[in-house]
Scaffold this motif. Structure first.
Motif, PDB file in Angstrom:
ATOM      1  N   ASP A 134     -38.599  93.023 122.117  1.00  0.00           N
ATOM      2  CA  ASP A 134     -38.821  91.706 121.496  1.00  0.00           C
ATOM      3  C   ASP A 134     -38.923  90.647 122.592  1.00  0.00           C
ATOM      4  N   GLU A 135     -39.611  89.560 122.293  1.00  0.00           N
ATOM      5  CA  GLU A 135     -39.761  88.491 123.293  1.00  0.00           C
ATOM      6  C   GLU A 135     -39.512  87.138 122.631  1.00  0.00           C
ATOM      7  N   HIS A 136     -38.748  86.289 123.333  1.00  0.00           N
ATOM      8  CA  HIS A 136     -38.400  84.971 122.795  1.00  0.00           C
ATOM      9  C   HIS A 136     -38.681  83.899 123.830  1.00  0.00           C
ATOM     10  N   MET A 137     -39.023  82.732 123.359  1.00  0.00           N
ATOM     11  CA  MET A 137     -39.068  81.557 124.250  1.00  0.00           C
ATOM     12  C   MET A 137     -38.035  80.567 123.724  1.00  0.00           C
ATOM     13  N   ILE A 138     -37.096  80.174 124.607  1.00  0.00           N
ATOM     14  CA  ILE A 138     -36.113  79.180 124.196  1.00  0.00           C
ATOM     15  C   ILE A 138     -36.249  77.957 125.103  1.00  0.00           C
ATOM     16  N   ARG A 139     -35.829  76.823 124.569  1.00  0.00           N
ATOM     17  CA  ARG A 139     -35.898  75.575 125.360  1.00  0.00           C
ATOM     18  C   ARG A 139     -34.499  75.181 125.799  1.00  0.00           C
ATOM     19  N   GLN A 140     -34.352  74.899 127.092  1.00  0.00           N
ATOM     20  CA  GLN A 140     -33.060  74.444 127.602  1.00  0.00           C
ATOM     21  C   GLN A 140     -33.235  73.089 128.282  1.00  0.00           C
ATOM     22  N   PRO A 141     -32.193  72.260 128.246  1.00  0.00           N
ATOM     23  CA  PRO A 141     -32.310  70.943 128.910  1.00  0.00           C
ATOM     24  C   PRO A 141     -32.457  71.096 130.416  1.00  0.00           C
ATOM     25  N   LEU A 142     -33.010  70.041 131.040  1.00  0.00           N
ATOM     26  CA  LEU A 142     -33.221  70.095 132.499  1.00  0.00           C
ATOM     27  C   LEU A 142     -31.937  69.835 133.260  1.00  0.00           C
ATOM     28  N   GLY A 143     -31.054  68.993 132.704  1.00  0.00           N
ATOM     29  CA  GLY A 143     -29.821  68.615 133.403  1.00  0.00           C
ATOM     30  C   GLY A 143     -29.701  67.104 133.447  1.00  0.00           C
ATOM     31  N   VAL A 144     -30.255  66.491 134.510  1.00  0.00           N
ATOM     32  CA  VAL A 144     -30.128  65.035 134.661  1.00  0.00           C
ATOM     33  C   VAL A 144     -31.528  64.408 134.698  1.00  0.00           C
ATOM     34  N   ALA A 145     -31.733  63.383 133.873  1.00  0.00           N
ATOM     35  CA  ALA A 145     -33.027  62.692 133.819  1.00  0.00           C
ATOM     36  C   ALA A 145     -32.816  61.205 134.103  1.00  0.00           C
ATOM     37  N   ALA A 146     -33.798  60.579 134.743  1.00  0.00           N
ATOM     38  CA  ALA A 146     -33.698  59.133 135.019  1.00  0.00           C
ATOM     39  C   ALA A 146     -34.861  58.392 134.372  1.00  0.00           C
ATOM     40  N   ILE A 147     -34.565  57.181 133.897  1.00  0.00           N
ATOM     41  CA  ILE A 147     -35.576  56.340 133.237  1.00  0.00           C
ATOM     42  C   ILE A 147     -35.686  55.030 134.017  1.00  0.00           C
ATOM     43  N   ILE A 148     -36.901  54.706 134.419  1.00  0.00           N
ATOM     44  CA  ILE A 148     -37.138  53.488 135.217  1.00  0.00           C
ATOM     45  C   ILE A 148     -38.033  52.580 134.383  1.00  0.00           C
ATOM     46  N   ALA A 149     -37.517  51.396 134.031  1.00  0.00           N
ATOM     47  CA  ALA A 149     -38.166  50.589 132.985  1.00  0.00           C
ATOM     48  C   ALA A 149     -38.831  49.327 133.540  1.00  0.00           C
ATOM     49  N   GLN A 465     -42.312  59.824 123.919  1.00  0.00           N
ATOM     50  CA  GLN A 465     -42.202  59.889 122.458  1.00  0.00           C
ATOM     51  C   GLN A 465     -42.504  61.289 121.892  1.00  0.00           C
ATOM     52  N   GLY A 466     -41.873  61.549 120.750  1.00  0.00           N
ATOM     53  CA  GLY A 466     -42.201  62.709 119.921  1.00  0.00           C
ATOM     54  C   GLY A 466     -42.092  64.043 120.621  1.00  0.00           C
ATOM     55  N   THR A 467     -42.951  64.958 120.207  1.00  0.00           N
ATOM     56  CA  THR A 467     -42.828  66.331 120.712  1.00  0.00           C
ATOM     57  C   THR A 467     -43.137  66.441 122.216  1.00  0.00           C
ATOM     58  N   GLN A 468     -44.008  65.546 122.725  1.00  0.00           N
ATOM     59  CA  GLN A 468     -44.280  65.621 124.171  1.00  0.00           C
ATOM     60  C   GLN A 468     -43.018  65.276 124.960  1.00  0.00           C
ATOM     61  N   ALA A 469     -42.213  64.354 124.454  1.00  0.00           N
ATOM     62  CA  ALA A 469     -40.957  64.013 125.139  1.00  0.00           C
ATOM     63  C   ALA A 469     -40.004  65.206 125.083  1.00  0.00           C
ATOM     64  N   VAL A 470     -39.992  65.902 123.960  1.00  0.00           N
ATOM     65  CA  VAL A 470     -39.112  67.078 123.852  1.00  0.00           C
ATOM     66  C   VAL A 470     -39.533  68.129 124.882  1.00  0.00           C
ATOM     67  N   GLU A 471     -40.830  68.326 125.006  1.00  0.00           N
ATOM     68  CA  GLU A 471     -41.307  69.290 126.024  1.00  0.00           C
ATOM     69  C   GLU A 471     -40.932  68.828 127.417  1.00  0.00           C
ATOM     70  N   PHE A 472     -41.087  67.509 127.643  1.00  0.00           N
ATOM     71  CA  PHE A 472     -40.819  66.985 128.985  1.00  0.00           C
ATOM     72  C   PHE A 472     -39.365  67.219 129.387  1.00  0.00           C
ATOM     73  N   PHE A 473     -38.443  67.034 128.447  1.00  0.00           N
ATOM     74  CA  PHE A 473     -37.018  67.087 128.804  1.00  0.00           C
ATOM     75  C   PHE A 473     -36.413  68.484 128.673  1.00  0.00           C
ATOM     76  N   THR A 474     -37.263  69.478 128.417  1.00  0.00           N
ATOM     77  CA  THR A 474     -36.728  70.838 128.324  1.00  0.00           C
ATOM     78  C   THR A 474     -37.536  71.775 129.195  1.00  0.00           C
ATOM     79  N   GLU A 475     -36.859  72.859 129.572  1.00  0.00           N
ATOM     80  CA  GLU A 475     -37.539  73.894 130.336  1.00  0.00           C
ATOM     81  C   GLU A 475     -37.663  75.108 129.426  1.00  0.00           C
ATOM     82  N   THR A 476     -38.774  75.789 129.521  1.00  0.00           N
ATOM     83  CA  THR A 476     -38.910  76.975 128.671  1.00  0.00           C
ATOM     84  C   THR A 476     -38.342  78.185 129.408  1.00  0.00           C
ATOM     85  N   LYS A 477     -37.624  78.983 128.662  1.00  0.00           N
ATOM     86  CA  LYS A 477     -37.103  80.236 129.227  1.00  0.00           C
ATOM     87  C   LYS A 477     -37.613  81.356 128.331  1.00  0.00           C
TER      88      LYS A 477
END
Ligand code: NAD
Length: 491
Positions: A134-149, A465-477
């Motif tokens: 079987d094969e799975h893809m899971i999303r895990q957080p990156l750790g530390v993120a910074a926002i520059i506004a 925003q939205g799903t692109q932000a979720v992808e950005f802040f997670t790594e696929t395993k």
């Protein structure tokens, strides 16, 4: 007059910065200095990054269903404090109270969307990709993120990223604009009420050197930045050189095509709000109008009147439609560009230079300004003015107008006003920009859509925003697994 020195929020505590240098935070409508912002040194970025790294393991393992409880509470705190936060946005960046409420509503919408993280961060799987495997893809957080506004949406813009980073299990460092850092102080006072473990949310004030320390810190994995194109270029390149992922939303110069079949009254009302609302300091402000054929005289007439009649003043006063620009330096730059436009051959139909608002004579106000016959290749036609200045150009056909829309470096937004479905469809297909408005003046994507800038308006792959932000802040395993029957004990 208080000159409170703003604090950082690091490792669960409000801390005075050891910065040697501070900058004044000025109310642009009055020129009053409201506070001083420290330019935090590298050591404070390091303290924030280390605290975030320490907190990140537990936060990542906190169930997503528990993490979103924090967001539900945050939403309520933001709702309960909306008036105070809106006044703060107006006082530090000059926009009207209604515009400040609008930006905070957008911030809250992002919190609401991120409450869907248990579904949004789901992975995929396939049983039996080979016999017994079987094969799975899971999303895990990156750790530390910074926002520059940037300065122009001091309440909203960090929220294009922050709720998603937090809900996906990351710890976050926010570096607000040094020009408008006060609303984030208030927002962090609300975060404090959430009783998060120290290190999960941090606030570090500063400017370029503080940002460079963030970009160079090995514990910070991701950078979300919004600001001018030169700063975005620098930040994207330095983040990438340090192996970080980055999304940098940048400057803009947004065109609108006005077709002869557009309803001129509606177009005028909507366009004057887009061009002159927030004193033209929106990355989605329309700043170039291209009329097609017979639209020219009708639109120019209506729009000149709307430009002249717009009420300019202090954003907290009733009935004000256009507030101050961010600073005296900005006012001088904008007025200089208007003069330059005239030198380059444009005709000034309504001149907003050198005017004062009674009672606010020291304010940095530029009144709405309408330029006609702006040469398409002049400097003013290309430069992001970031003030209440609208430049008119003219085309004979829709094809010619679309060619003018596409002959520019930026690609944040392009709009058309028409009653023809065929013209709208052609424009939607051919205009080179990441956000398209059809009979819309500020095509701001809702929180569940990506904020899609293109070209010089965006550096990166995944938007906020939205799903692109979720992808950005997670790594696929990806996990490939085999459990042969003969290894299992028989029950
Ligand atoms: P800015 O580029 O001056 O600053 C933005 C952020 O970058 C600030 O936090 C600042 O401290 C930091 N910064 C600036 N120069 C830097 C440098 N050399 N090195 C490291 N960090 C640096 O932008 P601003 O004047 O605050 O905001 C206005 C700009 O932001 C406009 O160009 C506008 O179009 C753009 N903007 C874009 C979007 C978008 O979504 N595309 C949204 C809002 C604003």
């Amino acid at each position: 007059m208080s000159e409170q020195k703003l604090l950082n929020y690091i490792d669960g505590k409000w801390q005075a910065s050891s910065a040697k240098e501070t900058l004044p935070v000025v109310n642009p409508a009055t020129s009053e200095v409201m506070a001083r912002v420290p330019l935090s040194p590298k050591s404070e970025v390091d303290a924030a990054a280390q605290a975030a790294k320490r907190a990140s393991k537990d936060w990542a393992r906190t169930p997503a269903t528990d993490r979103i409880q924090v967001l539900f509470k945050l939403k309520q705190l933001l709702e309960d404090n909306l008036d105070d936060l809106a006044k703060s946005c107006t006082n530090e960046c000059g926009k009207t109270y209604a515009e400040s409420v609008g930006e905070l509503r957008r911030a809250i919408e992002n919190v609401e969307v991120a409450c869907g993280i248990p579904i949004m961060m789901q992975g995929w799987n396939n049983e039996d990709i080979a016999r017994g495997i079987d094969e799975h893809m899971i999303r895990q957080p990156l750790g530390v993120a910074a926002i520059i506004a940037p300065f122009n949406f001091p309440g909203m813009i960090p929220f294009w990223f922050l709720p998603y980073a937090l809900a996906t299990g990351n710890c976050v460092i926010v570096k607000p604009s040094e020009k408008c850092p006060m609303t984030q102080q208030k927002i962090f006072a609300l975060f404090e009420k959430l009783n998060l473990a120290p290190g999960i949310m941090q606030l570090v004030n500063g400017a370029g050197e503080t940002v460079d320390a963030i970009l160079d810190h090995p514990a910070i994995r991701a950078i979300s930045m919004v600001g001018s194109t030169p700063a975005a270029r620098h930040i994207y390149a330095r983040a990438a050189a340090n192996g970080k992922r980055a999304q940098c939303q940048a400057g803009a110069k947004n065109p609108v095509v006005i077709m002869p079949d557009a309803d001129m009254e509606t177009a005028t009302r909507i366009l004057s709000d887009s061009a002159y609302g927030c004193a033209g300091q929106r990355c989605l402000a329309l700043s170039v109008g291209i009329t097609v054929g017979a639209a020219r005289p009708a639109f120019v007439d209506c729009f000149s009147e709307a430009t002249r009649n717009r009420k300019v003043g202090y954003g907290l006063d009733k009935g004000v439609e256009t507030g101050a620009v961010i600073s005296m330096a900005s006012k001088e730059r904008i007025e200089g560009l208007i003069a330059k436009a005239e030198q380059e051959g444009a005709k000034i139909l309504v001149d907003g230079r050198g005017k004062k608002v009674p009672g606010y004579e020291n304010g940095s106000f530029v009144f709405p300004t309408l330029l006609d016959n702006v040469p398409p290749h002049s400097e003013v036609a290309k430069t992001e003015i970031f003030g209440p200045v609208f430049s008119m150009m003219h085309a004979e056909t829709l094809d010619e107008a679309i060619a003018m829309v596409n002959d520019r470096e930026y690609g944040n937004m392009a709009c058309i006003f028409t009653s023809s479905g065929a013209a709208a469809r052609k424009f939607r297909q051919e205009a080179v920009a990441g956000n398209i408005g059809i009979n819309i003046g500020v095509a701001a994507p809702m929180a569940f859509f990506p904020f899609s800038g293109w070209r010089e308006s965006f550096f990166g792959d995944l938007h906020g925003q939205g799903t692109q932000a979720v992808e950005f802040f997670t790594e696929t395993k990806v996990v490939v697994e085999r459990w042969p029957k003969e290894w299992s004990r028989k029950f």
